[in-house]
Design a protein around this motif. Structure first.
Motif, PDB file in Angstrom:
ATOM      1  N   ILE A 168       1.123   3.992  61.283  1.00 55.52           N
ATOM      2  CA  ILE A 168       2.005   4.279  60.153  1.00 55.52           C
ATOM      3  C   ILE A 168       2.002   3.088  59.212  1.00 55.52           C
ATOM      4  O   ILE A 168       2.419   1.986  59.572  1.00 55.52           O
ATOM      5  N   LYS A 169       1.501   3.324  57.995  1.00 56.80           N
ATOM      6  CA  LYS A 169       1.394   2.269  56.995  1.00 56.80           C
ATOM      7  C   LYS A 169       2.357   2.534  55.847  1.00 56.80           C
ATOM      8  O   LYS A 169       3.102   3.517  55.863  1.00 56.80           O
ATOM      9  N   ASP A 170       2.335   1.667  54.833  1.00 55.44           N
ATOM     10  CA  ASP A 170       3.326   1.747  53.773  1.00 55.44           C
ATOM     11  C   ASP A 170       3.306   3.081  53.030  1.00 55.44           C
ATOM     12  O   ASP A 170       4.359   3.608  52.638  1.00 55.44           O
ATOM     13  N   ASN A 171       2.122   3.672  52.856  1.00 53.45           N
ATOM     14  CA  ASN A 171       2.055   4.950  52.152  1.00 53.45           C
ATOM     15  C   ASN A 171       2.655   6.084  52.971  1.00 53.45           C
ATOM     16  O   ASN A 171       3.261   7.022  52.421  1.00 53.45           O
ATOM     17  N   HIS A 172       2.481   6.022  54.291  1.00 54.96           N
ATOM     18  CA  HIS A 172       3.141   7.015  55.142  1.00 54.96           C
ATOM     19  C   HIS A 172       4.659   6.871  55.038  1.00 54.96           C
ATOM     20  O   HIS A 172       5.390   7.869  54.962  1.00 54.96           O
ATOM     21  N   SER A 178      11.340   6.458  54.998  1.00 62.46           N
ATOM     22  CA  SER A 178      11.720   5.207  55.643  1.00 62.46           C
ATOM     23  C   SER A 178      10.821   4.987  56.849  1.00 62.46           C
ATOM     24  O   SER A 178      10.167   5.921  57.348  1.00 62.46           O
ATOM     25  N   VAL A 179      10.802   3.736  57.324  1.00 64.06           N
ATOM     26  CA  VAL A 179      10.028   3.423  58.517  1.00 64.06           C
ATOM     27  C   VAL A 179      10.525   4.251  59.696  1.00 64.06           C
ATOM     28  O   VAL A 179       9.744   4.865  60.435  1.00 64.06           O
ATOM     29  N   GLY A 180      11.827   4.278  59.879  1.00 68.40           N
ATOM     30  CA  GLY A 180      12.400   4.993  61.011  1.00 68.40           C
ATOM     31  C   GLY A 180      12.056   6.472  61.001  1.00 68.40           C
ATOM     32  O   GLY A 180      11.715   7.043  62.043  1.00 68.40           O
ATOM     33  N   GLU A 181      12.115   7.091  59.839  1.00 67.80           N
ATOM     34  CA  GLU A 181      11.817   8.518  59.745  1.00 67.80           C
ATOM     35  C   GLU A 181      10.348   8.796  60.014  1.00 67.80           C
ATOM     36  O   GLU A 181       9.996   9.772  60.690  1.00 67.80           O
ATOM     37  N   ALA A 182       9.480   7.947  59.504  1.00 66.89           N
ATOM     38  CA  ALA A 182       8.047   8.124  59.746  1.00 66.89           C
ATOM     39  C   ALA A 182       7.737   8.020  61.240  1.00 66.89           C
ATOM     40  O   ALA A 182       6.982   8.834  61.791  1.00 66.89           O
ATOM     41  N   VAL A 183       8.317   7.030  61.911  1.00 64.92           N
ATOM     42  CA  VAL A 183       8.081   6.855  63.338  1.00 64.92           C
ATOM     43  C   VAL A 183       8.677   8.014  64.126  1.00 64.92           C
ATOM     44  O   VAL A 183       8.066   8.527  65.071  1.00 64.92           O
ATOM     45  N   VAL A 196       2.938   0.674  64.060  1.00 62.68           N
ATOM     46  CA  VAL A 196       3.705   0.695  62.820  1.00 62.68           C
ATOM     47  C   VAL A 196       3.484  -0.614  62.064  1.00 62.68           C
ATOM     48  O   VAL A 196       3.705  -1.699  62.609  1.00 62.68           O
ATOM     49  N   GLU A 197       3.039  -0.487  60.823  1.00 59.54           N
ATOM     50  CA  GLU A 197       2.868  -1.652  59.965  1.00 59.54           C
ATOM     51  C   GLU A 197       4.200  -2.002  59.323  1.00 59.54           C
ATOM     52  O   GLU A 197       4.835  -1.157  58.694  1.00 59.54           O
ATOM     53  N   VAL A 198       4.629  -3.244  59.488  1.00 60.65           N
ATOM     54  CA  VAL A 198       5.842  -3.727  58.831  1.00 60.65           C
ATOM     55  C   VAL A 198       5.503  -4.988  58.062  1.00 60.65           C
ATOM     56  O   VAL A 198       4.726  -5.820  58.530  1.00 60.65           O
ATOM     57  N   ASP A 199       6.059  -5.109  56.877  1.00 64.06           N
ATOM     58  CA  ASP A 199       5.836  -6.324  56.100  1.00 64.06           C
ATOM     59  C   ASP A 199       7.134  -7.074  55.807  1.00 64.06           C
ATOM     60  O   ASP A 199       7.132  -8.052  55.072  1.00 64.06           O
ATOM     61  N   ARG A 200       8.231  -6.587  56.445  1.00 65.58           N
ATOM     62  CA  ARG A 200       9.524  -7.270  56.320  1.00 65.58           C
ATOM     63  C   ARG A 200      10.209  -7.285  57.682  1.00 65.58           C
ATOM     64  O   ARG A 200      10.082  -6.334  58.462  1.00 65.58           O
ATOM     65  N   ILE A 201      10.934  -8.317  57.938  1.00 62.68           N
ATOM     66  CA  ILE A 201      11.640  -8.452  59.212  1.00 62.68           C
ATOM     67  C   ILE A 201      12.630  -7.313  59.422  1.00 62.68           C
ATOM     68  O   ILE A 201      12.805  -6.815  60.543  1.00 62.68           O
TER      69      ILE A 201
END
Length: 282
Positions: A168-172, A178-183, A196-201
């Motif tokens: 799961i990357k930023d476009n997904h 949101s990250v949570g919804e994508a996951v 899961v790609e994250v670029d913020r803590i």
């Protein structure tokens, strides 16, 4: 030939590569200049210090055109050799040897170049506990070969394709909201491995809570990576990615990440300098 790779048609690759070079007419130079019965003996040599990859494939090109050729591999894939090392000795029909030469060299030069660069990265992070990963940034049609070459250099293969793990990357995330919804959607689909790609803590906890099994920490400086690894606390593997160079990789690996992935292994490795010198037999 015993060279077998999953999801790769070695014989088809050899045939297609030779067909590309031969066209509809064939090797007009060798046919005009070299007598049909003439024989060559040759030695394939590395002109630089390299990590070898692709010897059996190189051999396959010669055997495809002269099944009776005598070929001896003097080293093995994965070996680190000094400049001037003989890699292979071969003897056979001169026309066949010359026709197959470029396809064989192109292949072993490309794969050994990847293995050599990979080995330099592996050496640089030795002792840190981190594992080097490759990526899907490969030449179309050559992924299996290029990822084989990274293994010969000491790396571990990441995803082989879109089928063996979710990433799961930023476009997904942008589409899902949101990250949570994508996951959550990936977990509900029954996918076992969810990277899961994250670029913020602040994306870490939502990703983990939703079911992420692997976090890709994208383009983070070592100080930020160290904090991310601490926050994750070993709950899932962590992977540093983005902008990783040979000069930076040790500092990145020392942050405690599980993996460091490097796209340039297959994107930017220069071909190894390998030559083949022939002489007439008899």
């Amino acid at each position: 030939m015993t060279f077998v790779l999953d999801r790769f048609d070695t014989n088809g690759f050899v045939a297609a590569t030779l067909a590309e070079d031969l066209g509809d007419i064939g090797d007009i130079t060798s046919a005009a200049v070299i007598p049909q019965s003439a024989r060559f003996a040759g030695v394939m040599t590395s002109r630089d210090a390299i990590t070898v990859a692709g010897l059996e494939l190189a051999e396959a090109f010669f055997r495809a055109l002269d099944p009776a050729a005598t070929i001896e591999r003097l080293v093995e894939d994965g070996d680190r050799v000094a400049a001037g090392t003989a890699l292979m000795q071969l003897s056979g029909l001169a026309r066949a040897m010359l026709t197959a030469e470029r396809s064989a060299l192109n292949t072993i030069q490309h794969l050994s170049g990847i293995a050599t660069m990979t080995r330099a990265y592996v050496d640089r992070i030795m002792g840190t506990g981190a594992t080097l990963l490759d990526t899907r940034k490969t030449i179309p049609g050559l992924r299996v070969l290029e990822k084989y070459a990274t293994r010969m250099g000491g790396a571990t293969n990441h995803r082989m394709g879109l089928w063996d793990a979710a990433m799961i990357k930023d476009n997904h995330v942008a589409v899902a909201g949101s990250v949570g919804e994508a996951v959550r959607r990936a977990a509900e689909a029954g996918i076992a491995s969810i990277i899961v790609e994250v670029d913020r803590i602040d994306q870490i906890e939502p990703a983990l809570a939703a079911g992420a099994t692997h976090l890709l920490l994208d383009n983070m400086e070592p100080s930020t990576l160290r904090g991310a690894v601490t926050l994750v606390g070993g709950r899932v593997p962590t992977e540093a990615s983005g902008g990783v160079t040979l000069e930076k990789i040790r500092a990145i690996a020392e942050t405690g990440v599980t993996y460091v992935s490097v796209g340039r292994l297959t994107q930017s490795a220069p071909a190894a300098d390998i030559g083949l010198d022939f002489q007439m037999e008899g």
